[in-house]
Scaffold this motif. Structure first.
Motif, mmCIF file in Angstrom:
data_model
loop_
_atom_site.group_PDB
_atom_site.id
_atom_site.type_symbol
_atom_site.label_atom_id
_atom_site.label_comp_id
_atom_site.label_asym_id
_atom_site.label_seq_id
_atom_site.Cartn_x
_atom_site.Cartn_y
_atom_site.Cartn_z
ATOM 1 N N ALA C 96 19.404 35.136 -90.768
ATOM 2 C CA ALA C 96 18.051 35.132 -91.305
ATOM 3 C C ALA C 96 17.047 35.196 -90.181
ATOM 4 N N GLU C 99 16.574 38.583 -88.791
ATOM 5 C CA GLU C 99 15.753 39.480 -89.588
ATOM 6 C C GLU C 99 14.373 38.939 -89.817
ATOM 7 N N ALA C 101 13.379 36.160 -91.216
ATOM 8 C CA ALA C 101 13.072 35.268 -92.344
ATOM 9 C C ALA C 101 12.733 33.890 -91.807
ATOM 10 N N TYR C 257 16.389 33.623 -98.166
ATOM 11 C CA TYR C 257 16.482 34.764 -99.056
ATOM 12 C C TYR C 257 16.770 36.071 -98.360
ATOM 13 N N LYS C 258 16.578 36.086 -97.045
ATOM 14 C CA LYS C 258 16.830 37.359 -96.388
ATOM 15 C C LYS C 258 18.294 37.558 -96.067
ATOM 16 N N LYS C 259 19.072 36.533 -96.343
ATOM 17 C CA LYS C 259 20.500 36.700 -96.107
ATOM 18 C C LYS C 259 21.120 37.254 -97.373
#
Lengths: 160, 102, 744
Positions: C96, C99, C101, C257-259
């Motif tokens: 995460a 990216e 998050a 949530y980005k995972k």
């Protein structure tokens, strides 16, 4: 005999190549018709036929042909592509109406009656006075319309 | 002379000839002539009825006269129109008058 | 008192609204521009390091520099080692973070110190304050809950508080009102206590996570939903709370949530829940149409007069919801995947509260179920099957949280078995004790994961008891309780359920339950031995960083260990008529003898006797638990090669196949993926084809047809008078034909 004249003239009208020849054939047809009216005991109608059709309309048509002739242009094909169909349709129409005519009981008198000229005159001014007047107007309108339509363009400017 | 039906047959035949001429010929003036033929055929049948049907009281003859007058007027105006068109298009062939074509 | 009751759910509601509105501004996290620095080996020693603001709780053994036998250490490629030893790993989520998050703050910014341990001039310390208000409000709610609990349980009062007339639509009349009787009070105890402790635990666990305010907001929303669920006095409020906890579970499982795997797990949880919820809502609707009311007291009063088939259908539909919410077979698949969420979430939602909603609902609806013995039998069947099924999967799982997840499924199944055979109070007793020790175990596992640098795979752990004393001790306590060892809570509650099952004549179920108990003890202590005993099998660098967790994480563990030890003794003695039975009697008294099997010792009036059958069953239960622990010891401490030999010795060469089946969760997930996911996609593609080709084809075809007709008809417009003349003549013929044919 007269019937031959009528029908023959008619056929000639529609089949001749040259328009002028057709116009002449038309005159023959009209003439025969006048004769037939006379046979039917209506000489006034025969006279009117001769006067109007042979005297006026035929001349008119001949004038029109003269005015619009392209000189010695070659005569193109007289009939459309749809002429055969036209034949069929015409025959069908004739056939149907003829059949209708033949099969109807007309309750007709065996011989032709004669029409009195005075009777027609009287009727024109009494029972049929209104149509008589209207015809007058119609002819007036026709004259004015014809004059207007057949004008040449430069006369238009001069008139304005 | 002939019976009513005979005259009517002639009239019908003339009408058919006129109709054929109207539908089949290419010259505009000839079409008008054919129309005159048709009108005359009607006149013939009117006068025949007038002669053979008692009780018509000459209505047929009068009507025939009226038809003649109308035919004359119509021929007048029609020919004027045709003359105008032929002058514009330089051709009397009705095949060529297709400006209203879709 | 009524005011307190109304306030209990209002407090977390206020906390949620406050945190959502103001939370982002309470966490100040300085932006960081430079990338995550490389962290070498040498700058971490026991003094300055641990750049996240954890402190070391220096208990017994700490980092030593004594030579360590590194022969058991795992070797990995260099990039992998760097990833594993990076302080990002496991704190929030390294993926995460990569990216962008909400994730971790690079250590040099976490406390303003750089790589060399010196304060970096100009760097700011991040400041997290969004946890203060939510935790305080939940703490206050806990206080109120305890007051209410005392009043209800010790004072014998029951409360109904009407707060608001919600729906008045002709015949349909629903109020927002709370019913607090003994059953609700027991649930209040578990929910508010574990909830509050999880809030405290999360302060430490989620430290460093940019999304902390979001986390606490969701936690508060969850508390609100769960409280509404258990406090409601009608089926509609229960349903509202039911759906809301599903929603919060989605939000919390998918917190990172980005995972992709977390987002997928959240979706899976919600969707599988929803499948059950269809049945549940149908059941509620059926209650309405049959009885015309949704309020508990009215429904239970009228249910006796209905046809048994109707009641059975209602009960089964309601149970369908419980199957989804409490992760029973076949809707169990979401719970293990839900371990993608942060560990406090797992502890709260999936051990102590949300999954108990199904049990609570069935227990609350006991009058309905008691009139539908067939439904009760179905409940018991699914319960006992799920118990052994989940235990069979837990035997081979390598992820510590997955073991606990399947264990939860299995224990919930025990509760349903209890409910199904008519042992209502025993099931609730197990609910309460399980809530405590499973919450303890989950939080302990979170501590382990944190301490082991983010590693969750037990194959790469080992020997942690030297470095994480308190975690070890508390987790052993929880495990003993789970395994059903006498004195601890699990023993009393689980063995009561088993005893009731036997007494009421469900012999086969009892056998299955005993086997499952053996498996439970085995896999639980397999987990303990693999994690804490033996030697470290992970990466060497990580071993140097292993440490006991911060106080905010360890103290809740210690606190939970107390009821784990004591609840059984306090509430369960004497068995089958202990305090908890007396307390819950008013709720269940009319359903005590329900169940499809008529004969039972209890019905015949004989009570529990230590020297008779009851005592024998207790002995069997304890013995089986001890046997499981012993086998785990043999296989994972004394003789690590033994499991492989055992598998090889299984006749017909089935061993490896059975192992594979167990590790792969018996392929249920794969089946669902194939049938429903692929099937759904195929169906969608087929429908798309139909829509594009058939429907669009028809529509476009109609347009083309109109165009074609138009094109055809247009050709008749030639503009030529002779063609029109022909047309007129044709019309004339038609008229003539009509004349000739019709008139003549």
């Amino acid at each position: 005999m007269l019937a031959v004249g009528i029908l023959g003239g008619g056929l000639a009208v529609v089949t001749l190549r040259n328009v002028i020849h057709s116009a002449v054939a038309m005159m023959i047809c009209f003439g025969s018709l006048a004769g037939m009216y006379a046979l039917l005991g209506a000489p006034i109608i025969a006279a009117a036929q001769v006067l109007i059709y042979l005297g006026a309309i035929s001349v008119l048509i001949l004038f029109a042909i003269m005015l619009t002739q392209a000189g010695d242009a070659s005569l193109p094909a007289p009939f459309h592509r749809q002429a055969p169909i036209a034949v069929v349709i015409a025959l069908v129409v004739v056939g149907l109406v003829a059949w209708a005519v033949v099969t109807t009981n007309w309750k007709a008198a065996p011989t032709a009656a004669v029409v009195a000229i005075e009777a027609i005159g009287t009727l024109l001014f009494t029972d049929y006075a209104l149509p008589f007047e209207i015809i007058g107007f119609l002819l007036l309108a026709a004259i004015i319309g014809a004059i207007f339509l057949a004008r040449r363009p430069e006369e238009d400017e001069r008139a304005n | 002379m002939a019976s009513l039906q005979g005259y009517l047959i002639v009239s019908t035949a003339l009408f058919g000839i006129g109709a054929f001429g109207f539908m089949a010929r290419r010259n505009a003036i000839l079409m008008l002539i054919s129309i005159e033929l048709m009108l005359n055929s009607v006149n013939l049948s009117l006068v025949a009825f007038n002669a053979f049907i008692p009780g018509a009281r000459n209505a047929g003859a009068i009507f025939a006269l009226i038809v003649m007058a109308v035919a004359a007027a119509e021929a007048t105006v029609g020919l004027a129109l045709v003359i105008a068109i032929i002058r514009t298009r330089q051709t009397p062939e009705v095949d060529e008058y297709d400006d209203l074509k879709e | 008192m009524e005011l307190l009751i109304a306030l209990i759910p209002a407090l977390p509601l206020a906390g949620f609204l406050f945190t959502v509105a103001v939370g982002p501004f309470l966490d100040h996290v300085p932006a960081y521009g430079h990338g995550a620095a490389d962290h070498g080996v040498g700058d971490h020693d026991s003094a300055s390091h641990q750049p996240d603001s954890h402190e070391i709780v220096a208990v017994a053994a700490h980092d030593t520099h004594a030579p360590v036998d590194e022969s058991s250490f795992r070797t990995v490629p260099a990039e992998e080692e760097q990833r594993l030893t990076s302080p990002h790993f496991g704190h929030a989520d390294d993926l995460a973070n990569a990216e962008g998050a909400d994730g971790v703050i690079p250590p040099e910014l976490a406390d303003g110190r750089g790589q060399t341990g010196h304060v970096v001039p100009g760097a700011e310390r991040p400041r997290y304050r969004s946890w203060i208000v939510p935790t305080a409000l939940v703490g206050l709610a806990w206080v109120f809950s305890m007051v209410v609990f005392a009043s209800v349980i010790f004072g014998g009062n029951t409360y109904r508080v009407t707060v608001y007339e919600w729906i008045v639509a002709g015949d349909f009349h629903v109020t927002i009102s709370f019913l607090v009787d003994q059953l609700t009070a027991m649930l209040l105890l578990v929910v508010s206590t574990v909830g509050f402790l999880v809030h405290v635990y999360s302060i430490g666990y989620m430290d460093g996570d940019r999304g902390m305010w979001r986390f606490f907001a969701h936690l508060n929303l969850f508390m609100l939903s769960m409280l509404l669920l258990i406090l409601g006095d009608n089926y509609l409020m229960l349903y509202v709370g039911w759906e809301a906890v599903g929603l919060c579970s989605y939000a919390l499982i998918g917190f990172w949530y980005k995972k992709p795997s977390a987002a997928g797990a959240a979706k899976k949880a919600f969707i599988v829940n929803r499948v059950g919820d269809v049945g549940f809502s149908l059941g509620v609707m059926m209650i309405w149409t049959t009885l015309g009311t949704l309020s508990f007291t009215d429904v239970f009063g009228k249910i006796g007069g209905q046809a048994e088939l109707t009641v059975t259908i209602i009960a089964l539909l309601l149970f369908a919801g419980a199957v989804g919410k409490s992760a029973q077979f076949p809707l169990h698949v979401w719970l293990p995947d839900a371990m993608e969420g942060p560990t406090p979430v797992s502890a709260l939602i999936h051990a102590a509260t949300m999954v108990n909603a199904g049990v609570y609902m069935v227990a609350r609806s006991n009058p309905i179920f008691s009139h539908a013995p067939v439904a009760m039998f179905v409940v018991a069947c699914i319960g006992i099957f799920t118990a052994i099924f989940a235990a069979a999967i837990a035997l081979t799982q390598n992820d510590i949280k997955k073991v606990l997840a399947y264990s939860t499924v299995s224990q919930l199944a025990y509760m349903f078995t209890g409910l199904g055979v008519g042992a209502w109070a025993a099931a609730i007793f197990h609910l309460v004790s399980h809530g405590f020790f499973k919450g303890l175990l989950f939080m302990g596992s979170g501590s382990v994961i944190h301490g082991a640098g983010g590693e969750q795979d037990m194959r790469f752990m080992g020997g942690l008891r030297e470095k994480m004393r308190w975690t070890y001790l508390t987790m052993v306590t929880g495990s003993l309780a789970l395994a059903g060892i006498p004195i601890l809570a699990g023993f009393f509650s689980k063995d009561e359920i088993l005893g009731e099952t036997f007494n009421r004549g469900y012999g086969l179920f009892y056998l299955v339950g005993i086997v499952t108990a053996f498996m439970t003890a085995f896999y639980t202590f397999r987990m303990i031995y693999l994690t804490f005993h033996g030697t470290w099998r992970g990466v060497a660098e990580v071993w140097h960083h292993v440490h006991e967790s911060a106080a905010t994480m360890v103290v809740p563990l210690q606190i939970l260990a107390v009821p784990t030890i004591l609840v059984g003794l306090l509430l369960g003695i004497p068995p089958e008529s202990g305090l908890i039975h007396q307390w819950l009697n008013p709720v269940f008294e009319h359903s005590e003898h329900a169940g499809i099997v008529a004969g039972s010792l209890a019905a015949s009036g004989e009570g529990f006797s230590l020297l008779g059958m009851g005592g024998l069953l207790l002995l069997v239960g304890a013995g089986v638990g001890a046997a499981g622990i012993w086998l785990a010891y043999r296989w994972y401490v004394a003789d690590p090669a033994a499991p492989a030999r055992f598998v090889a010795r299984i006749p017909f060469g089935l061993g490896p196949g059975m192992y594979a089946a167990s590790v792969n969760k018996y392929y249920v997930d794969d089946l669902y993926q194939l049938v429903f996911a692929r099937g759904g996609v195929l169906l969608a593609e087929a429908l798309w084809w139909f829509d594009a080709k058939v429907i669009d084809g028809a529509v476009n075809g109609a347009a083309s047809l109109a165009q074609g007709i138009g094109r055809g008809l247009r050709r008749s417009q030639t503009g030529r008078v002779e063609n029109y003349g022909l047309g007129m003549a044709a019309g004339l013929i038609l008229v003539l034909i009509v004349y000739v044919v019709v008139i003549r």
